[in-house]
Design a protein around this motif. Structure first.
Motif, PDB file in Angstrom:
ATOM      1  N   LEU A  36      -6.277  37.338  -0.373  1.00 60.72           N
ATOM      2  CA  LEU A  36      -5.732  37.718   0.922  1.00 60.72           C
ATOM      3  C   LEU A  36      -4.838  38.936   0.788  1.00 60.72           C
ATOM      4  N   GLY A  37      -4.730  39.677   1.895  1.00 59.84           N
ATOM      5  CA  GLY A  37      -3.852  40.837   1.896  1.00 59.84           C
ATOM      6  C   GLY A  37      -4.226  41.780   3.021  1.00 59.84           C
ATOM      7  N   SER A  38      -3.295  42.607   3.413  1.00 57.57           N
ATOM      8  CA  SER A  38      -3.519  43.539   4.511  1.00 57.57           C
ATOM      9  C   SER A  38      -4.305  44.753   4.038  1.00 57.57           C
ATOM     10  N   ASN A  39      -4.670  45.621   4.955  1.00 55.15           N
ATOM     11  CA  ASN A  39      -5.305  46.882   4.603  1.00 55.15           C
ATOM     12  C   ASN A  39      -4.414  47.670   3.662  1.00 55.15           C
ATOM     13  N   GLY A  40      -5.013  48.253   2.627  1.00 52.46           N
ATOM     14  CA  GLY A  40      -4.252  49.037   1.678  1.00 52.46           C
ATOM     15  C   GLY A  40      -3.619  48.241   0.560  1.00 52.46           C
ATOM     16  N   ALA A  41      -3.875  46.934   0.526  1.00 54.38           N
ATOM     17  CA  ALA A  41      -3.266  46.092  -0.512  1.00 54.38           C
ATOM     18  C   ALA A  41      -3.917  46.281  -1.874  1.00 54.38           C
ATOM     19  N   GLY A  42      -5.169  46.767  -1.889  1.00 53.57           N
ATOM     20  CA  GLY A  42      -5.893  46.957  -3.138  1.00 53.57           C
ATOM     21  C   GLY A  42      -7.102  46.063  -3.295  1.00 53.57           C
ATOM     22  N   LEU A 191     -13.517  34.795  -1.524  1.00 57.01           N
ATOM     23  CA  LEU A 191     -13.424  35.215  -0.126  1.00 57.01           C
ATOM     24  C   LEU A 191     -12.289  36.222   0.009  1.00 57.01           C
ATOM     25  N   VAL A 192     -12.647  37.473   0.281  1.00 55.60           N
ATOM     26  CA  VAL A 192     -11.668  38.558   0.400  1.00 55.60           C
ATOM     27  C   VAL A 192     -11.427  38.781   1.883  1.00 55.60           C
ATOM     28  N   GLU A 193     -10.223  38.466   2.355  1.00 53.75           N
ATOM     29  CA  GLU A 193      -9.992  38.410   3.794  1.00 53.75           C
ATOM     30  C   GLU A 193      -8.577  38.832   4.189  1.00 53.75           C
ATOM     31  N   ASN A 195      -7.759  37.483   7.267  1.00 59.50           N
ATOM     32  CA  ASN A 195      -7.517  36.315   8.106  1.00 59.50           C
ATOM     33  C   ASN A 195      -6.928  35.193   7.241  1.00 59.50           C
ATOM     34  N   VAL A 196      -5.602  35.188   7.137  1.00 60.63           N
ATOM     35  CA  VAL A 196      -4.922  34.268   6.218  1.00 60.63           C
ATOM     36  C   VAL A 196      -5.064  32.819   6.673  1.00 60.63           C
ATOM     37  N   GLY A 197      -4.809  32.564   7.954  1.00 58.70           N
ATOM     38  CA  GLY A 197      -4.787  31.195   8.451  1.00 58.70           C
ATOM     39  C   GLY A 197      -6.090  30.458   8.215  1.00 58.70           C
ATOM     40  N   GLN A 198      -7.212  31.037   8.660  1.00 65.03           N
ATOM     41  CA  GLN A 198      -8.496  30.343   8.522  1.00 65.03           C
ATOM     42  C   GLN A 198      -8.985  30.324   7.082  1.00 65.03           C
ATOM     43  N   SER A 199      -8.647  31.340   6.310  1.00 69.64           N
ATOM     44  CA  SER A 199      -9.035  31.339   4.894  1.00 69.64           C
ATOM     45  C   SER A 199      -8.375  30.187   4.152  1.00 69.64           C
ATOM     46  N   LEU A 200      -7.092  29.953   4.438  1.00 64.13           N
ATOM     47  CA  LEU A 200      -6.385  28.877   3.749  1.00 64.13           C
ATOM     48  C   LEU A 200      -6.880  27.498   4.173  1.00 64.13           C
ATOM     49  N   GLU A 201      -7.518  27.418   5.339  1.00 64.04           N
ATOM     50  CA  GLU A 201      -8.061  26.128   5.780  1.00 64.04           C
ATOM     51  C   GLU A 201      -9.237  25.677   4.931  1.00 64.04           C
ATOM     52  N   ILE A 202      -9.977  26.622   4.340  1.00 63.42           N
ATOM     53  CA  ILE A 202     -11.194  26.252   3.610  1.00 63.42           C
ATOM     54  C   ILE A 202     -11.105  26.515   2.108  1.00 63.42           C
ATOM     55  N   ALA A 203     -10.070  27.238   1.651  1.00 62.33           N
ATOM     56  CA  ALA A 203      -9.985  27.625   0.243  1.00 62.33           C
ATOM     57  C   ALA A 203      -9.445  26.496  -0.630  1.00 62.33           C
ATOM     58  N   SER A 213      -0.691  44.479  -6.430  1.00 60.94           N
ATOM     59  CA  SER A 213      -0.296  43.396  -7.329  1.00 60.94           C
ATOM     60  C   SER A 213      -0.481  42.048  -6.630  1.00 60.94           C
ATOM     61  N   ILE A 214      -0.642  40.995  -7.422  1.00 61.50           N
ATOM     62  CA  ILE A 214      -0.699  39.653  -6.871  1.00 61.50           C
ATOM     63  C   ILE A 214       0.731  39.174  -6.652  1.00 61.50           C
ATOM     64  N   ARG A 215       1.063  38.906  -5.394  1.00 60.83           N
ATOM     65  CA  ARG A 215       2.429  38.507  -5.072  1.00 60.83           C
ATOM     66  C   ARG A 215       2.583  36.992  -5.035  1.00 60.83           C
ATOM     67  N   PHE A 216       1.570  36.292  -4.508  1.00 59.54           N
ATOM     68  CA  PHE A 216       1.601  34.827  -4.437  1.00 59.54           C
ATOM     69  C   PHE A 216       0.278  34.297  -4.973  1.00 59.54           C
TER      70      PHE A 216
END
Length: 236
Positions: A36-42, A191-193, A195-203, A213-216
């Protein structure tokens, strides 16, 4: 669990500009991991490094027990690491069946017919529209086609890059339901997304990337328990 993909300390960028700063990530066999991450996160740069399109400056990528660092993208595909790119990238002037058959060009060519049947069982809509030009399909249908094309290569790991991008809320829900179904059938998925909320529902697990960098990282429950993550990415 058995490790399938291990990214260890990857640094990469363009020219002299560093984008990825010692990224560590792991996907186990049969697991659905969200990046997960916003645009430009890498995220896109990391996908390109994994797929052999951008060279890593340092670090190592192991896939199914083999060192895949900086190998040719054709070898990446032959190994079973298959990416469904952001924006779908279907061939608009080819029909549905032709697009799907191209997915088996490098890998699983001899099992093309049986894999077509599996894709059509997963996506009945594609079976109905085999002769329709891909460019005339809706965004949701094109995304199904792109995923089906990836499945034609018999992936050991399927990387889905922003599969919900540009879809209506109803189609987004349908897409995440489909991805969860593929995982239940045993397919390992990264899954590279955004959409944090729905991704966490299925991951099963998730990583959050910020500024290369990986923050969390952790299970969805662990990530949602983080106040800073919820405030930064969920607005709660």
């Amino acid at each position: 669990m058995t490790e399938l993909l291990v990214i260890d300390g990857i640094r990469a960028g363009y020219g002299e500009v560093e984008i990825l700063r010692k990224v560590d990530l792991c996907v186990n066999k049969g697991e659905l991991v969200a990046l997960l991450g916003s645009n430009g996160a890498g995220k896109t740069t990391l996908n390109s490094v994994m797929s052999g399109l951008v060279r890593a400056w340092s670090g190592r990528i192991m896939f199914d027990g083999q060192d895949m660092t900086n190998i040719h993208y054709r070898q990446v595909v032959q190994s079973g690491l298959i990416q469904v790119p952001e924006g779908r990238k279907v061939f608009p002037n080819l029909n549905v069946r032709e697009n799907l058959e191209l997915g088996a060009f490098t890998r699983a060519r001899t099992r093309r017919a049986s894999n077509l049947d599996k894709v059509f069982d997963t996506f009945p809509r594609l079976r109905e529209r085999q002769t329709q030009l891909a460019g005339t399909m809706s965004g949701g249908e094109q995304q199904m086609l792109a995923i089906g094309r990836g499945m034609m290569a018999e992936p050991k790991l399927l990387i889905l890059d922003e599969p919900s991008l540009g879809l209506s809320p109803l189609l987004v829900e349908e897409m995440f339901t489909l991805i969860a179904k593929l995982r239940r059938e045993g397919l390992a998925i990264l899954l590279v997304e955004q959409n944090v909320g729905q991704s966490l529902e299925i991951a099963d697990r998730a990583y959050v990337m910020e500024n290369g960098s990986i923050r969390f990282s952790g299970t969805p429950t662990e990530l949602l328990a983080s106040d800073s993550l919820r405030q930064a990415y969920l607005g709660v």
